[in-house]
Enzyme design. Sequence first.
Site, mmCIF file in Angstrom:
data_model
loop_
_atom_site.group_PDB
_atom_site.id
_atom_site.type_symbol
_atom_site.label_atom_id
_atom_site.label_comp_id
_atom_site.label_asym_id
_atom_site.label_seq_id
_atom_site.Cartn_x
_atom_site.Cartn_y
_atom_site.Cartn_z
ATOM 1 N N ASP A 1 0.788 -1.233 0.000
ATOM 2 C CA ASP A 1 0.000 0.000 0.000
ATOM 3 C C ASP A 1 0.818 1.279 0.000
ATOM 4 O O ASP A 1 0.368 2.313 0.468
ATOM 5 C CB ASP A 1 -0.909 -0.013 1.235
ATOM 6 N N GLU B 1 -0.591 -9.035 -1.221
ATOM 7 C CA GLU B 1 -1.176 -8.436 -0.012
ATOM 8 C C GLU B 1 -2.361 -7.538 -0.395
ATOM 9 O O GLU B 1 -2.496 -6.390 0.044
ATOM 10 C CB GLU B 1 -0.129 -7.655 0.804
ATOM 11 N N GLU C 1 -2.100 5.165 2.953
ATOM 12 C CA GLU C 1 -2.040 3.749 2.569
ATOM 13 C C GLU C 1 -3.414 3.158 2.239
ATOM 14 O O GLU C 1 -3.534 2.325 1.347
ATOM 15 C CB GLU C 1 -1.359 2.935 3.679
ATOM 16 N N HIS D 1 6.140 5.306 12.943
ATOM 17 C CA HIS D 1 6.558 6.171 11.831
ATOM 18 C C HIS D 1 5.418 6.768 11.004
ATOM 19 O O HIS D 1 5.660 7.635 10.177
ATOM 20 C CB HIS D 1 7.469 5.389 10.869
ATOM 21 N N ARG E 1 2.589 8.639 8.892
ATOM 22 C CA ARG E 1 2.383 10.086 8.664
ATOM 23 C C ARG E 1 1.309 10.652 9.580
ATOM 24 O O ARG E 1 1.455 11.750 10.112
ATOM 25 C CB ARG E 1 1.980 10.338 7.205
ATOM 26 N N HIS F 1 12.982 5.226 12.661
ATOM 27 C CA HIS F 1 12.823 5.394 11.201
ATOM 28 C C HIS F 1 13.635 6.610 10.745
ATOM 29 O O HIS F 1 13.779 7.583 11.504
ATOM 30 C CB HIS F 1 11.328 5.606 10.955
HETATM 31 C C1 UD1 Z 1 6.636 4.823 3.566
HETATM 32 C C2 UD1 Z 1 5.235 4.400 3.147
HETATM 33 C C3 UD1 Z 1 4.532 3.719 4.309
HETATM 34 C C4 UD1 Z 1 5.371 2.607 4.879
HETATM 35 C C5 UD1 Z 1 6.762 3.110 5.211
HETATM 36 C C6 UD1 Z 1 7.616 1.970 5.642
HETATM 37 C C7 UD1 Z 1 4.100 5.870 1.557
HETATM 38 C C8 UD1 Z 1 3.308 7.092 1.371
HETATM 39 N N1 UD1 Z 1 4.459 5.584 2.819
HETATM 40 O O1 UD1 Z 1 6.490 5.799 4.591
HETATM 41 O O2 UD1 Z 1 3.314 3.165 3.829
HETATM 42 O O3 UD1 Z 1 4.757 2.160 6.064
HETATM 43 O O4 UD1 Z 1 7.341 3.696 4.047
HETATM 44 O O5 UD1 Z 1 8.714 2.390 6.379
HETATM 45 O O6 UD1 Z 1 4.407 5.185 0.615
HETATM 46 N N2 UD1 Z 1 14.125 8.346 4.586
HETATM 47 C C9 UD1 Z 1 15.487 8.279 4.476
HETATM 48 N N3 UD1 Z 1 16.062 7.078 4.132
HETATM 49 C C10 UD1 Z 1 15.344 5.955 3.954
HETATM 50 C C11 UD1 Z 1 13.932 6.017 4.082
HETATM 51 C C12 UD1 Z 1 13.351 7.234 4.392
HETATM 52 O O7 UD1 Z 1 16.188 9.259 4.653
HETATM 53 O O8 UD1 Z 1 15.914 4.901 3.660
HETATM 54 C C13 UD1 Z 1 13.503 9.642 4.935
HETATM 55 C C14 UD1 Z 1 13.516 10.630 3.762
HETATM 56 O O9 UD1 Z 1 13.713 11.921 4.260
HETATM 57 C C15 UD1 Z 1 12.078 10.517 3.218
HETATM 58 C C16 UD1 Z 1 11.302 10.296 4.517
HETATM 59 O O10 UD1 Z 1 12.141 9.427 5.295
HETATM 60 O O11 UD1 Z 1 11.678 11.665 2.519
HETATM 61 C C17 UD1 Z 1 9.936 9.707 4.364
HETATM 62 O O12 UD1 Z 1 9.945 8.563 3.498
HETATM 63 P P1 UD1 Z 1 8.570 8.140 2.733
HETATM 64 O O13 UD1 Z 1 8.825 6.914 1.938
HETATM 65 O O14 UD1 Z 1 8.006 9.321 2.018
HETATM 66 O O15 UD1 Z 1 7.593 7.870 3.931
HETATM 67 P P2 UD1 Z 1 7.629 6.770 5.062
HETATM 68 O O16 UD1 Z 1 7.111 7.392 6.306
HETATM 69 O O17 UD1 Z 1 8.948 6.100 5.086
HETATM 70 N N1 UDP Z 2 11.888 -3.673 10.286
HETATM 71 C C1 UDP Z 2 13.273 -3.772 10.137
HETATM 72 N N2 UDP Z 2 14.071 -2.943 10.887
HETATM 73 C C2 UDP Z 2 13.568 -2.041 11.770
HETATM 74 C C3 UDP Z 2 12.152 -1.947 11.889
HETATM 75 C C4 UDP Z 2 11.338 -2.769 11.128
HETATM 76 O O1 UDP Z 2 13.764 -4.583 9.367
HETATM 77 O O2 UDP Z 2 14.347 -1.344 12.411
HETATM 78 C C5 UDP Z 2 11.036 -4.550 9.445
HETATM 79 C C6 UDP Z 2 9.955 -5.327 10.141
HETATM 80 O O3 UDP Z 2 10.409 -6.605 10.540
HETATM 81 C C7 UDP Z 2 8.876 -5.455 9.076
HETATM 82 C C8 UDP Z 2 9.055 -4.205 8.248
HETATM 83 O O4 UDP Z 2 10.336 -3.686 8.562
HETATM 84 O O5 UDP Z 2 9.117 -6.559 8.231
HETATM 85 C C9 UDP Z 2 7.993 -3.197 8.569
HETATM 86 O O6 UDP Z 2 8.320 -2.016 7.952
HETATM 87 P P1 UDP Z 2 7.737 -0.623 8.395
HETATM 88 O O7 UDP Z 2 7.301 -0.682 9.813
HETATM 89 O O8 UDP Z 2 8.761 0.387 8.006
HETATM 90 O O9 UDP Z 2 6.508 -0.442 7.401
HETATM 91 P P2 UDP Z 2 4.999 -0.948 7.391
HETATM 92 O O10 UDP Z 2 4.968 -2.411 7.584
HETATM 93 O O11 UDP Z 2 4.284 -0.174 8.447
HETATM 94 O O12 UDP Z 2 4.504 -0.533 6.058
#
Ligand code: UD1
Ligand code: UDP
Length: 373
Positions: free
Chosen positions: A98, A120, A134, A208, A210, A241
Amino acid sequence: MKKIKVMSVLGTRPEAIKMAPLIRQLQQSQNFVPITVVTAQHREMLDQVLTVFKINPDYDLNVMQPNQSLAEITSRVLTRLDAIMSDEDPDIVLVHGDTTTTFAASLSAFYHQIPVGHVEAGLRTWDKYSPYPEEMNRQLTDSLADLFFAPTPLSRDNLIKENRDSDKIIVTGNTAIDALKETVNTNYKHPVLDLVQPNHRIILLTMHRRENQGNPMISVFKAVKAVVERYQDVDVVFPVHLSPKVFKIAQCVLDSTERVHLTAPLDVIDFHNIVSRCYFVMTDSGGIQEEAPSLNKPVLVLRQATERPEGVTAGTLKLVGTQQEEVEAAMMILLDHQVEYQRMAIAPNPYGDGHAVERILQSLQKYFANYEE
Ligand code: UD1
Ligand code: UDP
């Protein structure tokens, strides 16, 4: 039979963890030509997973920017995928879950009139802003999908309610459980575990989403701080995160709290093994709600609603919201009441048996065999 060209598109940590077992099987099978595209909506957190599972993408769109907006991710993915879809012209595009990558890749496939398989599929809260964005990403993706890999009978029922073709819905279990088979081991060590006294109980925390950034997160972290200060035998491990918005609040409320260990995101092997050693989990994550029950750990879900009600019904997840008093109360019940703790810990895991990937590959072959007739 002609080999089936399958393009998998993934962008974030959870998509990579749950698609990795599937991509690996696609690569090992004689029946498929796999193409792996990463959008890199996440950069470091995606690369951590690709390294662990030894996946080398064929294409890397490298879209991540600090504090990226949803529109920016969507437009960058759509634009950068366009030529790849034309050049590769796969038989099917597989997306997962999602995220914005999931939705944008499905839309791109649709623009190229390429079938979409949604792994999924069918999870719903029916509230378009929870989780945001999502819930709409998964509804929009299911509107574009041709094959639905539903993890549970309930997610299948959700799709049927939306008049999706029942012949195209396959209940597979969740591929997260397939991934767990590769990561958890008995002889595990990690520096953060060395910081915890052997007789202490570990609470593993992640947060984490939004819609939780800002006041909900502040109030949960205050609850955690208050409980840790009250219970001298409790430590909290919190892999934070990389989103700057999350990092800032975590540092501000929790950084100097004794027995609260803030770490960088853990790689998936570390994370799964620390889940298996913790006392209970607190999270607003989706995937962790599926994994922790497999490892017999209670989960306090830091949200108002969950698209994973199977775990609430089974008794392994408890929805506690984000209000400080309610979160503190739920934590104290698990810390003080063995009966309640055990009830949650031993509840059955409704999310699968670790054979989801096999079912997905079989359905893909069946789908294309029917197509050719
Ligand atoms: C995204 C997904 C969310 C998922 C989450 C998993 C969307 C809208 N959201 O949210 O569904 O649960 O990933 O973790 O698709 N960043 C880094 N390095 C990284 C990853 C993130 O620096 O490796 C920082 C960046 O500044 C980025 C911000 O995190 O802009 C947010 O990342 P983004 O993918 O937009 O949103 P998530 O909250 O990670
Ligand atoms: N996870 C990980 N390292 C961490 C936190 C989570 O590998 O420090 C893994 C966790 O086991 C799960 C996945 O990341 O498989 C979940 O990702 P996240 O919580 O970022 O996203 P969501 O599932 O909410 O979309």
